[in-house]
Design an enzyme around this catalytic site. Structure first.
Site, PDB file in Angstrom:
ATOM      1  N   ARG A  94      -0.074 -11.778  -8.263  1.00 54.58           N
ATOM      2  CA  ARG A  94      -1.492 -11.465  -8.473  1.00 54.58           C
ATOM      3  C   ARG A  94      -2.098 -12.188  -9.667  1.00 54.58           C
ATOM      4  NH1 ARG A  94      -4.228  -6.748  -6.888  1.00 54.58           N
ATOM      5  NH2 ARG A  94      -2.306  -5.908  -6.031  1.00 54.58           N
TER       6      ARG A  94
ATOM      7  N   GLY B 266       7.095 -14.416  -4.528  1.00 53.81           N
ATOM      8  CA  GLY B 266       8.520 -14.448  -4.241  1.00 53.81           C
ATOM      9  C   GLY B 266       8.777 -14.431  -2.743  1.00 53.81           C
TER      10      GLY B 266
ATOM     11  N   GLY C 179     -10.515  10.469   3.689  1.00 57.53           N
ATOM     12  CA  GLY C 179      -9.321  10.684   2.858  1.00 57.53           C
ATOM     13  C   GLY C 179      -9.665  10.525   1.380  1.00 57.53           C
TER      14      GLY C 179
ATOM     15  N   GLY D 287      -6.877   3.869   5.358  1.00 61.96           N
ATOM     16  CA  GLY D 287      -5.454   3.874   5.012  1.00 61.96           C
ATOM     17  C   GLY D 287      -4.984   2.512   4.552  1.00 61.96           C
TER      18      GLY D 287
ATOM     19  N   ASP E 290       5.145   2.015  -2.255  1.00 56.76           N
ATOM     20  CA  ASP E 290       4.337   2.084  -1.037  1.00 56.76           C
ATOM     21  C   ASP E 290       5.003   1.394   0.147  1.00 56.76           C
ATOM     22  OD1 ASP E 290       2.394   3.397  -2.470  1.00 56.76           O
ATOM     23  OD2 ASP E 290       0.807   1.907  -2.144  1.00 56.76           O
TER      24      ASP E 290
ATOM     25  N   HIS F  95      -5.804  31.479 -24.707  1.00 56.41           N
ATOM     26  CA  HIS F  95      -7.102  32.002 -24.285  1.00 56.41           C
ATOM     27  C   HIS F  95      -8.180  31.475 -25.225  1.00 56.41           C
ATOM     28  CE1 HIS F  95     -10.139  34.748 -22.763  1.00 56.41           C
ATOM     29  NE2 HIS F  95     -10.448  35.022 -24.020  1.00 56.41           N
TER      30      HIS F  95
HETATM   31  C1  LIG Z   1      -8.759   2.641  -4.637  1.00 54.45           C
HETATM   32  C2  LIG Z   1      -7.389   3.213  -4.880  1.00 54.45           C
HETATM   33  C3  LIG Z   1      -7.241   4.270  -5.747  1.00 54.45           C
HETATM   34  C4  LIG Z   1      -5.984   4.807  -5.982  1.00 54.45           C
HETATM   35  N1  LIG Z   1      -5.879   5.838  -6.858  1.00 54.45           N
HETATM   36  C5  LIG Z   1      -4.665   6.382  -7.107  1.00 54.45           C
HETATM   37  C6  LIG Z   1      -4.528   7.435  -8.051  1.00 54.45           C
HETATM   38  O1  LIG Z   1      -5.500   7.878  -8.656  1.00 54.45           O
HETATM   39  N2  LIG Z   1      -3.287   7.939  -8.267  1.00 54.45           N
HETATM   40  C7  LIG Z   1      -2.178   7.461  -7.601  1.00 54.45           C
HETATM   41  O2  LIG Z   1      -1.087   7.958  -7.825  1.00 54.45           O
HETATM   42  N3  LIG Z   1      -2.282   6.457  -6.704  1.00 54.45           N
HETATM   43  C8  LIG Z   1      -3.490   5.903  -6.453  1.00 54.45           C
HETATM   44  N4  LIG Z   1      -3.592   4.859  -5.565  1.00 54.45           N
HETATM   45  C9  LIG Z   1      -2.364   4.393  -4.887  1.00 54.45           C
HETATM   46  C10 LIG Z   1      -1.535   3.491  -5.817  1.00 54.45           C
HETATM   47  O3  LIG Z   1      -2.331   2.424  -6.238  1.00 54.45           O
HETATM   48  C11 LIG Z   1      -0.313   2.988  -5.084  1.00 54.45           C
HETATM   49  O4  LIG Z   1       0.398   4.072  -4.531  1.00 54.45           O
HETATM   50  C12 LIG Z   1       0.620   2.236  -6.044  1.00 54.45           C
HETATM   51  O5  LIG Z   1      -0.055   1.147  -6.606  1.00 54.45           O
HETATM   52  C13 LIG Z   1       1.863   1.767  -5.314  1.00 54.45           C
HETATM   53  O6  LIG Z   1       2.662   1.067  -6.192  1.00 54.45           O
HETATM   54  P1  LIG Z   1       3.648  -0.085  -5.688  1.00 54.45           P
HETATM   55  O7  LIG Z   1       4.256  -0.630  -6.936  1.00 54.45           O
HETATM   56  O8  LIG Z   1       4.520   0.421  -4.619  1.00 54.45           O
HETATM   57  O9  LIG Z   1       2.713  -1.182  -5.010  1.00 54.45           O
HETATM   58  P2  LIG Z   1       1.474  -2.012  -5.544  1.00 54.45           P
HETATM   59  O10 LIG Z   1       0.797  -1.327  -6.659  1.00 54.45           O
HETATM   60  O11 LIG Z   1       0.682  -2.354  -4.341  1.00 54.45           O
HETATM   61  O12 LIG Z   1       2.115  -3.309  -6.167  1.00 54.45           O
HETATM   62  C14 LIG Z   1       2.757  -4.284  -5.405  1.00 54.45           C
HETATM   63  C15 LIG Z   1       2.563  -5.626  -6.068  1.00 54.45           C
HETATM   64  O13 LIG Z   1       3.401  -6.556  -5.414  1.00 54.45           O
HETATM   65  C16 LIG Z   1       2.777  -7.811  -5.402  1.00 54.45           C
HETATM   66  N5  LIG Z   1       3.386  -8.625  -4.354  1.00 54.45           N
HETATM   67  C17 LIG Z   1       3.378  -8.414  -3.015  1.00 54.45           C
HETATM   68  N6  LIG Z   1       4.093  -9.344  -2.375  1.00 54.45           N
HETATM   69  C18 LIG Z   1       4.569 -10.166  -3.338  1.00 54.45           C
HETATM   70  C19 LIG Z   1       5.388 -11.318  -3.307  1.00 54.45           C
HETATM   71  N7  LIG Z   1       5.901 -11.818  -2.149  1.00 54.45           N
HETATM   72  N8  LIG Z   1       5.677 -11.942  -4.477  1.00 54.45           N
HETATM   73  C20 LIG Z   1       5.194 -11.451  -5.650  1.00 54.45           C
HETATM   74  N9  LIG Z   1       4.420 -10.368  -5.731  1.00 54.45           N
HETATM   75  C21 LIG Z   1       4.121  -9.719  -4.589  1.00 54.45           C
HETATM   76  C22 LIG Z   1       1.331  -7.463  -5.130  1.00 54.45           C
HETATM   77  O14 LIG Z   1       0.482  -8.503  -5.574  1.00 54.45           O
HETATM   78  C23 LIG Z   1       1.156  -6.188  -5.937  1.00 54.45           C
HETATM   79  O15 LIG Z   1       0.613  -6.446  -7.212  1.00 54.45           O
HETATM   80  C24 LIG Z   1      -4.838   4.275  -5.328  1.00 54.45           C
HETATM   81  C25 LIG Z   1      -4.978   3.202  -4.455  1.00 54.45           C
HETATM   82  C26 LIG Z   1      -6.224   2.664  -4.235  1.00 54.45           C
HETATM   83  C27 LIG Z   1      -6.351   1.494  -3.314  1.00 54.45           C
END
Ligand SMILES: Cc1cc2nc3c(=O)[nH]c(=O)nc-3n(C[C@H](O)[C@H](O)[C@H](O)COP(=O)(O)OP(=O)(O)OC[C@H]3O[C@@H](n4cnc5c(N)ncnc54)[C@H](O)[C@@H]3O)c2cc1C
Length: 460
Positions: free
Chosen positions: A28, A108, A176, A266, A307, A439
């Protein structure tokens, strides 16, 4: 680690702490993933800012505060959001250095099960041989068939966090968490918001009583809901878009007009161009990476968390998994208790939940008892004029062990933490009920609800 979101960066920190030679690959350009860059953090910055605006307009007067002529400077609001994001993502970079994690800015891709090629953002490639790899590539926005997101008129959450003017009319597809949070942001800034939801209720996974109350409260704020309706087409025009909506169970189609359409239906697991085939890593029909209880994929030394493996798509769930996976790699006993992962919707009031709902317990045939306490009877909520909502605690009928809790209330997101902690310790409703609570605080409502489980509420 492939992916620098909450799953990847938290795992990298833990790996550094445990003495692993660690690299994190993120394409990113900034660390922090969806959450810090286009998710949790920017949305909360805008939710807080617009909540202040709403309070100044509609809430101050009753406290005897005059705030005439309050107005919004949208570019300044967006600049605040951008500053918070930059500072936090830079903070993660600092944490990588502090924990001796090498950060590679690039994409990657597996060349084989133990070799990853990184296409560097600054040009060139780098090959890494890894004894273990953790896939933490997260998720991406998804749409509906035939509906194309252009991030101008038809936007995803990412576009909805960066609109350059307040839409007159916003249609949100999907009732949602993300649709309701971002709908709230633009509603408070003056947009008319209509939420179209396929199911017959908003936030369908939530406790039924809570989701019904939540919808009523949002309705009072001016949200319009079209439940049991499906969007069958979105046609962007020169100005705005036409949205075709049909009753889910048959009936006449309607065309609605909108300045902006937010598609919030979603997210999908993100494994594009990751070379999973070259590594031999399997995915499910829906594209998630299945893992065993140790977060290992079908290829033993390749792990996956966050995720991309499915389940609750929440940052703190992703973090827990990242830490657990790395601790397991180190021969420790990493573990995630999925029964006690809280979920929060940061609207006003907030909605927070943990554990079982009444519906899930009925379906499982588990006998339970509930205690409920409304904020109208809580002295601090009264003083703060934030009396909407209630706390509900659900406990096992035989053992009194807390099985779940649901809160609608101004500070629900913070309040749920106490119940999560009690659940982590296998606590009973009586444990909460016998714990001294300062309280006057809204937290007393948690105690009162817990007292109510065994019929002992005192304040009502
Ligand atoms: C609008 C919005 C609001 C949200 N609010 C909340 C909240 O308030 N509280 C909460 O708990 N969750 C919230 N979420 C959900 C939360 O953002 C995700 O659950 C969380 O970011 C998941 O983390 P992750 O590390 O699994 O994936 P991600 O945060 O998606 O990170 C994955 C990273 O991997 C990188 N990537 C992908 N493929 C490659 C590759 N081949 N090489 C190198 N890099 C790569 C991507 O660029 C990305 O930066 C929200 C989501 C959205 C969209």
């Amino acid at each position: 680690m492939i992916g620098g979101g909450p799953a990847g960066y938290t795992a990298a920190i833990r790996a550094g702490q445990l003495g692993f030679k660690t690299a994190i690959v993120e394409k990113r350009g900034t660390l922090g993933g969806t959450c810090l860059n286009v998710g949790c953090i920017p949305s909360k910055a805008l939710l807080h800012a617009t909540e202040l605006f709403d309070e100044a307009q509609h809430g101050f007067a009753k406290f005897g505060i005059k705030a005439d002529g309050v107005s919004v400077d949208l570019p300044a609001m967006m600049a605040h959001k951008a500053k918070v994001v930059t500072e936090l993502t830079k903070g993660i970079e600092f944490l990588m250095k502090k924990n001796k994690v090498t950060y590679l800015a690039g994409a990657g891709r597996f060349k084989s099960a133990d070799t990853i090629e990184v296409t560097l953002n600054d040009g060139g490639t780098k090959e890494i041989k890894a004894a273990r790899t953790l896939i933490a590539t997260g998720s991406d926005v998804s749409s509906l068939p035939g509906i194309e997101i252009d991030e101008k008129t038809v936007v995803s959450s990412t576009g909805a966090l960066a609109l350059d003017k307040v839409p007159g009319k916003l249609i949100v597809i999907g009732g949602g968490v993300i649709g309701l949070e971002l709908g709230s942001v633009w509603k408070r800034l003056g947009a008319e918001v209509t939420v179209v939801e396929f199911l017959d209720r908003i936030t369908p996974a939530m406790d039924g009583e809570v989701s019904k109350n939540f919808q009523r409260i949002l309705g009072k704020q001016g949200f319009e809901f079209m439940l049991s309706h499906k969007v069958t087409a979105v046609k962007p025009g020169k100005k705005g878009a036409k949205v075709t909506v049909e009753p889910r169970d048959g009936g006449e189609a309607k065309t609605l007009e909108a300045d902006i359409v937010l598609v919030a239906v979603g997210r999908r697991p993100y494994t594009d161009n990751l070379g999973l085939d070259a590594a031999g890593v399997e995915t499910t029909d829906r594209g998630f990476i299945p893992v065993d209880a140790h977060y290992a994929t079908n290829v033993g030394h390749i792990y996956a968390v966050g995720d991309v493996i499915g389940g609750l798509m929440l940052a703190h769930k992703a973090e827990e998994e990242g830490v657990a996976a790395v601790e397991i790699m180190a021969g420790q006993h990493g573990h995630v208790n999925y029964e006690s992962i809280p979920g929060v919707i940061y609207t006003m009031p907030e909605v927070a939940n943990v554990g079982a709902t009444e519906e899930s317990l009925k379906a499982a045939g588990i006998a339970y008892k509930t205690g409920k306490f409304p904020f109208t009877a809580n002295s601090r909520a009264k003083a703060n004029s934030q009396t909407e909502g209630f706390v509900k605690v659900i406990a096992d009928a035989a053992t009194d062990r807390i099985l779940g809790a649901h809160i609608i209330g101004a500070d629900a997101g913070n309040m749920i933490a106490e119940i999560v902690t009690a659940m982590e310790f296998g606590g009973a409703a009586e444990d909460l009920a016998r714990t001294s609570h300062a309280h006057p605080t809204e937290m007393e409502a948690v105690r009162e609800a817990a007292l109510g489980v065994n019929g002992g509420t005192r304040q009502m």
